[in-house]
Each structure stands twice: as structure tokens, then as C-alpha cells.
Scaffold this active site. Structure first.
Site, mmCIF file in Angstrom:
data_model
loop_
_atom_site.group_PDB
_atom_site.id
_atom_site.type_symbol
_atom_site.label_atom_id
_atom_site.label_comp_id
_atom_site.label_asym_id
_atom_site.label_seq_id
_atom_site.Cartn_x
_atom_site.Cartn_y
_atom_site.Cartn_z
ATOM 1 N N LYS A 89 65.969 96.381 19.804
ATOM 2 C CA LYS A 89 66.521 95.091 19.355
ATOM 3 C C LYS A 89 66.113 94.773 17.921
ATOM 4 C CE LYS A 89 64.157 91.311 20.366
ATOM 5 N NZ LYS A 89 63.718 90.167 19.548
ATOM 6 N N ASN A 90 64.810 94.852 17.650
ATOM 7 C CA ASN A 90 64.340 94.384 16.343
ATOM 8 C C ASN A 90 64.760 95.302 15.198
ATOM 9 O OD1 ASN A 90 63.315 92.115 17.476
ATOM 10 N ND2 ASN A 90 61.197 92.849 17.589
ATOM 11 N N ASP A 114 54.007 92.099 20.926
ATOM 12 C CA ASP A 114 55.140 91.961 21.850
ATOM 13 C C ASP A 114 54.839 92.540 23.236
ATOM 14 O OD1 ASP A 114 56.496 90.746 19.818
ATOM 15 O OD2 ASP A 114 57.671 92.513 19.252
ATOM 16 N N ARG A 172 55.761 80.602 12.367
ATOM 17 C CA ARG A 172 56.618 81.631 11.764
ATOM 18 C C ARG A 172 57.070 81.311 10.342
ATOM 19 N NH1 ARG A 172 59.480 84.657 16.338
ATOM 20 N NH2 ARG A 172 59.223 86.301 14.819
ATOM 21 N N ARG A 200 67.730 87.857 25.709
ATOM 22 C CA ARG A 200 67.781 88.073 24.254
ATOM 23 C C ARG A 200 67.258 89.454 23.889
ATOM 24 N NH1 ARG A 200 66.263 82.745 20.955
ATOM 25 N NH2 ARG A 200 66.834 84.197 19.335
ATOM 26 N N CYS A 236 58.981 78.639 16.477
ATOM 27 C CA CYS A 236 59.510 78.881 17.813
ATOM 28 C C CYS A 236 58.335 78.811 18.787
ATOM 29 C CB CYS A 236 60.252 80.209 17.883
ATOM 30 S SG CYS A 236 59.170 81.623 17.776
HETATM 31 N N1 EPU Z 1 53.471 85.524 8.398
HETATM 32 C C1 EPU Z 1 52.970 84.716 7.410
HETATM 33 N N2 EPU Z 1 53.748 84.435 6.323
HETATM 34 C C2 EPU Z 1 55.006 84.944 6.216
HETATM 35 C C3 EPU Z 1 55.524 85.774 7.222
HETATM 36 C C4 EPU Z 1 54.720 86.060 8.317
HETATM 37 O O1 EPU Z 1 51.823 84.243 7.482
HETATM 38 O O2 EPU Z 1 55.663 84.640 5.208
HETATM 39 C C5 EPU Z 1 52.624 85.816 9.573
HETATM 40 C C6 EPU Z 1 53.238 85.247 10.854
HETATM 41 O O3 EPU Z 1 52.915 83.886 11.005
HETATM 42 C C7 EPU Z 1 52.581 86.111 11.889
HETATM 43 C C8 EPU Z 1 52.452 87.462 11.191
HETATM 44 O O4 EPU Z 1 52.595 87.202 9.815
HETATM 45 O O5 EPU Z 1 51.295 85.626 12.140
HETATM 46 C C9 EPU Z 1 53.485 88.482 11.617
HETATM 47 O O6 EPU Z 1 54.779 88.000 11.384
HETATM 48 P P1 EPU Z 1 55.963 88.953 10.934
HETATM 49 O O7 EPU Z 1 56.618 88.359 9.758
HETATM 50 O O8 EPU Z 1 55.450 90.349 10.838
HETATM 51 O O9 EPU Z 1 56.924 88.856 12.188
HETATM 52 P P2 EPU Z 1 58.511 88.727 12.176
HETATM 53 O O10 EPU Z 1 59.083 89.649 11.185
HETATM 54 O O11 EPU Z 1 58.888 87.301 12.124
HETATM 55 C C10 EPU Z 1 58.896 90.623 13.938
HETATM 56 C C11 EPU Z 1 59.568 90.734 15.264
HETATM 57 C C12 EPU Z 1 58.746 90.026 16.323
HETATM 58 C C13 EPU Z 1 57.352 90.663 16.367
HETATM 59 C C14 EPU Z 1 56.710 90.586 14.966
HETATM 60 C C15 EPU Z 1 55.360 91.263 14.904
HETATM 61 C C16 EPU Z 1 61.914 90.820 14.637
HETATM 62 C C17 EPU Z 1 63.238 90.190 14.691
HETATM 63 N N3 EPU Z 1 60.903 90.153 15.190
HETATM 64 O O12 EPU Z 1 58.838 89.238 13.650
HETATM 65 O O13 EPU Z 1 59.393 90.258 17.572
HETATM 66 O O14 EPU Z 1 56.545 89.991 17.298
HETATM 67 O O15 EPU Z 1 57.589 91.211 14.004
HETATM 68 O O16 EPU Z 1 55.458 92.591 15.258
HETATM 69 O O17 EPU Z 1 61.776 91.925 14.157
HETATM 70 C C18 EPU Z 1 59.938 89.823 19.823
HETATM 71 O O18 EPU Z 1 60.679 90.807 19.782
HETATM 72 O O19 EPU Z 1 59.635 89.238 20.898
HETATM 73 C C19 EPU Z 1 59.370 89.314 18.564
HETATM 74 C C20 EPU Z 1 58.869 88.086 18.456
#
Ligand code: EPU
Length: 431
Positions: free
Chosen positions: A34-35, A319, A133, A411, A128
Site C-alpha cells: 500500500k505505502n 506498523d 503527523r 484501507r 490522525c
Molecule cells: N515527522 C516529523 N516531522 C515531519 C515529518 C515526520 O517530526 O516533518 C515525524 C513523525 O511525527 C513521526 C516520524 O517522523 O514521528 C515518522 O514519520 P514519517 O514521516 O516517516 O511517516 P509518514 O511518511 O507520514 C509513513 C507510512 C506510515 C508509517 C510511517 C513510518 C505512508 C503513506 N505512511 O508515514 O504508514 O507508519 O511511514 O514508517 O507511507 C500505516 O501504513 O499504517 C502507516 C501509518
């Protein structure tokens, strides 16, 4: 006039009814990730040609991303396990709030939109269930590539000043290795003028998959999968035909389904390097693993306690934290799980307690004392992975477990109950 009365309970409250205690056996097929698929779809905004993705899972999030791309003028055509996107009609730079709000990953469109059109207005997706996030790193990186970015009234407006409205390569150091920020900036840099270096980049397999697609589209990307990614921008990207990697989180969930039911199951296709920390933990708790190419056969008998903490890749993935907790709730001894990625991702603890799990919480740490048997109960998943954790607990529990919160489960898991029923589970979707 004929009025059909639909029982509201059924329509509003779909749930899974799980008769626990069944052993599983056989083979289960893992769908595409998915991701990965979500971000690869966003890359269709970078080209006027057709991008064809294969091994795309049938999920509501994928449909949601399709709607967002369509709202921007991309022609989207869904096949049985493929999706074709024709970017020649791209004519909008502002996806609507309702769509972005219901799918956080859609914020990642800001990078390719800015690279292709020189302008993007994307609503902040907001927090969320699992945490706030933030998107600070995405915004900081886009500024380093020359974009002017303002955030007003809940909308991020970005524009590339100057003639040609082309982003300029730059050096970006991420404060944390955010997966989404790394992906956003890779897509933005692919069409920028000159070289971009992203330091402290995320190492996740989905980032490497995106690099694979961008290279197939004609981009010049090196170092994906290491902390330093280098991208030399090109003037134009072309279409591609590309297969999405298998979903490592779905694979992990299915392996855990075998472990929690003390069964033997073959799960594939799996890229085992994507699941290193998870496979190690499964061995530590006492599972036997037999790896044959892209298939993992797991056998579980007695499960013992372990400690684990979630970390960015290659550490243990956040995850799979909730699903692994369900397993540890049935282990011999006391386990300790610490959630390090998201600040609010232990909401499943209360629901597992309703099923008889003995769990104590302290901040972002859960102390899990294994019990002999969980007991079936009505429970609700608070997010996608918490819902999967409830399904796993239900498979092992005495009696009937009803799991609500399927809007989350659907989802991210393609027909989870169908896959589990095919190997011996008894799960019924009602409503
Ligand atoms: N973070 C910051 N600042 C930012 C961006 C992120 O502090 O500007 C922090 C977040 O608060 C969090 C950490 O960095 O503590 C990791 O966040 P990241 O940005 O890596 O996550 P994401 O890209 O929003 C993706 C996956 C998530 C998965 C995370 C971590 C997608 C669509 N989502 O989210 O998937 O948990 O990476 O591996 O790719 C799921 O599939 O259930 C899911 C939530």
C-alpha cells in the site's frame, strides 16, 4: 413509491465476527505494498505519458489516491491488479480538502505538483489517530529547492519564482528520516535544475521502490536505501510500466496470524530483507522460519516473551507494533514494547485488555504479561494496524470476537478475512 428500509445497524456498523481457536495451515499470498503504491501513483504527476503500475492492492486508500489524481486532471484507469495513469491532462494544482483530509498520503502530491507546474496548493492533512503527523520536513526541503512556501488558513501554498518556474537542486538535511518527506523531495528533485542531495533520508523499502520507478521514468537517482540520496534533475520524465513491491507489513501480519494461532503457514511473496527485524523477533519468540526464495514458512508452538522498540527501517516497524503486541499478549513471560515513532500508537492496549490481556502502560511503553488464553469480546480498532491487531487477537481468543473499525482495516489490507479463511480461519463480515 417503494421505499426500501435497510437496517441501519448493518450499514453503519460493519464488523468482523471471528470464531477463535482455529489452527491455520496452507499458503497465503501477499498483495502489493500500500505505502509504495500510494507514492508511486503520485509520481504519475511528473509525466505527460502513461504510467502503468502492476501489483497494486485493491484498497480504499488506493481508490482515494485515484480520486485525488483525477481531481487534478490525471486520467486514472483501474484494472484487476494494475492501474494506469495518464498525466497529459494535468491542469489543477490544488487537490480539494475533503480528499486530502481523508488520505494523509495525498499530501505527498505537493512535491511532484510543484516540480511539474511550478505551483501547488495542498491543504494540511492534519493529525490522525496515531499522532500529530507534522509536515515540517517536507516544507523545509521544498524551500531548500527554491520554492516559496506559505501556510495560511490550513493550506500550504508553494510557488517556484522566476522564469520557467523550475525548482533548483539543493542540499537538504532532514532533522528526522521521514519517509513521506524523503519521497516528496525525491519527486520534486527529479525535475529540478541541477543536483539535489538529501541527507538523513529514510531508508525504508518504499523509498527504494520510488527510486526504482523514477529511474524507470528516466530520472537520475543514486543512493536510495542509504542515508544520502543524490538526484540530478532532468527536464522531462517519461512513462513506465512498473511492479510494486510486496507489502512487508501485510506479510508480517500474516506471519503473526500463524504465530498467534500456533500454526504452520507459508507466506509469500516476501522480500526477506524488508522484514529483517521482524523475522528476527519471530525467531526470538520461538517461531521456526524456513525461507525458500520469496516464501517464508513459519511454524509456531510455544511463544516466549521478548522486548522490542519501534524504529525507522531497518529497525522494527511501527506498523507491526500493534499486531506483535497481540502475539506477546499470549506469550510465556513479560514483554516490553516501546513505541518510538508515533506519540499515540498504543490505543489498542485498552481493547486488548478487554480481551483479557494483562498489559500495563507507562508513557510510550507497554509491559505485557502473557496470559494463557485471550477471551473473545467486542472490540474496535482505532487505526489500520490496531484493527489488524484485533483480528489477530480474535483468531487466538476463546469464543467470538467482533471487530469494529473496518473502515481502517479496509484501507490497508486486501481481503484480510478472505485470505485467513482460505487457510482455516472462521471470520464472517457482517453489516
Ligand atoms: N515527522 C516529523 N516531522 C515531519 C515529518 C515526520 O517530526 O516533518 C515525524 C513523525 O511525527 C513521526 C516520524 O517522523 O514521528 C515518522 O514519520 P514519517 O514521516 O516517516 O511517516 P509518514 O511518511 O507520514 C509513513 C507510512 C506510515 C508509517 C510511517 C513510518 C505512508 C503513506 N505512511 O508515514 O504508514 O507508519 O511511514 O514508517 O507511507 C500505516 O501504513 O499504517 C502507516 C501509518
Amino acid at each position: 413509491m417503494t421505499v426500501t428500509v435497510v437496517p441501519s445497524q448493518q450499514v453503519l456498523n460493519p464488523q468482523l465476527e471471528i470464531a477463535g481457536g482455529r489452527r491455520l495451515s496452507g499458503e497465503v499470498r501477499v498483495s502489493g505494498a500500500k505505502n509504495s503504491a500510494l507514492v508511486l501513483m503520485a509520481a504519475s504527476l511528473l509525466t505527460e505519458d502513461t504510467l502503468r503500475l502492476r501489483n497494486v492492492p485493491p484498497l480504499t486508500d488506493i481508490a482515494g489516491m485515484g480520486e485525488i489524481l483525477a481531481s487534478l486532471g490525471v486520467g486514472v484507469r483501474r484494472g484487476s491488479d494494475s492501474i494506469e495513469m495518464d498525466g497529459s491532462g494535468l491542469n489543477q494544482s490544488a487537490p480539494p480538502y475533503e480528499l486530502v483530509n481523508s488520505l494523509r498520503a495525498s499530501f505527498f502530491c505537493i512535491g511532484p505538483l510543484l516540480a511539474k507546474l511550478g505551483i501547488a496548493r495542498v491543504p494540511l492533512p492534519g493529525g490522525c489517530q496515531i499522532g500529530t503527523r507534522p509536515v515540517v520536513e517536507h516544507v523545509k526541503g521544498l524551500k531548500a529547492l527554491g520554492a516559496q512556501v506559505t501556510i495560511e488558513h490550513g493550506v500550504v501554498s508553494a510557488v517556484v519564482p522566476g522564469r520557467g518556474h523550475r525548482l533548483k537542486g539543493g542540499r537538504i538535511h532532514l532533522d528526522c528520516p521521514s519517509v513521506g518527506a524523503t519521497e516528496t523531495l525525491m519527486m520534486a528533485a527529479a525535475l529540478a535544475d541541477g543536483e539535489t542531495v538529501i541527507e538523513n533520508a529514510a531508508l525504508e523499502p518504499e523509498v527504494v521502490d520510488l527510486a526504482g520507478l523514477l529511474i524507470a521514468m528516466g530520472a537520475r537517482v543514486r543512493g536510495a536505501g542509504t542515508p544520502t540520496i543524490r538526484i540530478v534533475g532532468v527536464e522531462r520524465l517519461h512513462g513506465a510500466d512498473y511492479a510494486v513491491i510486496p507489502d512487508r507489513i501485510e506479510a508480517g501480519t500474516l506471519l503473526l496470524a500463524a504465530a498467534i494461532t500456533r500454526s504452520t503457514l507459508t507466506v509469500g511473496p516476501v522480500i526477506t530483507d524488508h522484514l529483517g527485524a521482524v523475522l528476527t523477533k519471530l525467531e526470538e519468540v520461538g517461531c521456526r522460519l524456513d525461507i525458500d526464495g520469496t516464501c517464508v514458512t513459519i511454524s509456531a508452538d510455544q511463544i516466549r516473551a521478548v522486548d522490542l522498540r519501534t524504529q525507522p527501517f531497518p529497525g522494527f516497524p511501527t506498523d507491526l507494533q500493534a499486531p506483535f503486541m497481540s502475539l506477546l499478549a499470549t506469550a510465556q513471560g513479560t514483554s516490553v514494547i516501546t513505541e518510538h515513532i508515533f506519540e499515540n500508537r498504543l490505543q489498542h492496549v485498552g481493547e486488548l485488555q478487554r480481551m483479557g490481556a494483562a498489559i500495563r502502560m507507562q508513557g510510550n511503553t507497554a509491559f505485557i504479561e502473557g496470559v494463557h488464553r485471550l477471551s473473545g469480546a467486542p472490540v474496535k480498532g482505532s487505526d489500520l494496524r490496531a484493527s489488524a491487531a484485533m483480528v489477530l487477537a480474535g483468531l487466538a481468543a476463546d469464543g467470538i470476537t467482533t471487530v469494529q473499525g473496518l473502515e481502517y482495516l479496509d484501507r490497508g489490507y486486501a481481503d484480510l478475512e478472505g485470505k485467513l479463511n482460505a487457510v482455516g480461519a472462521t471470520i464472517r463480515r457482517v453489516g
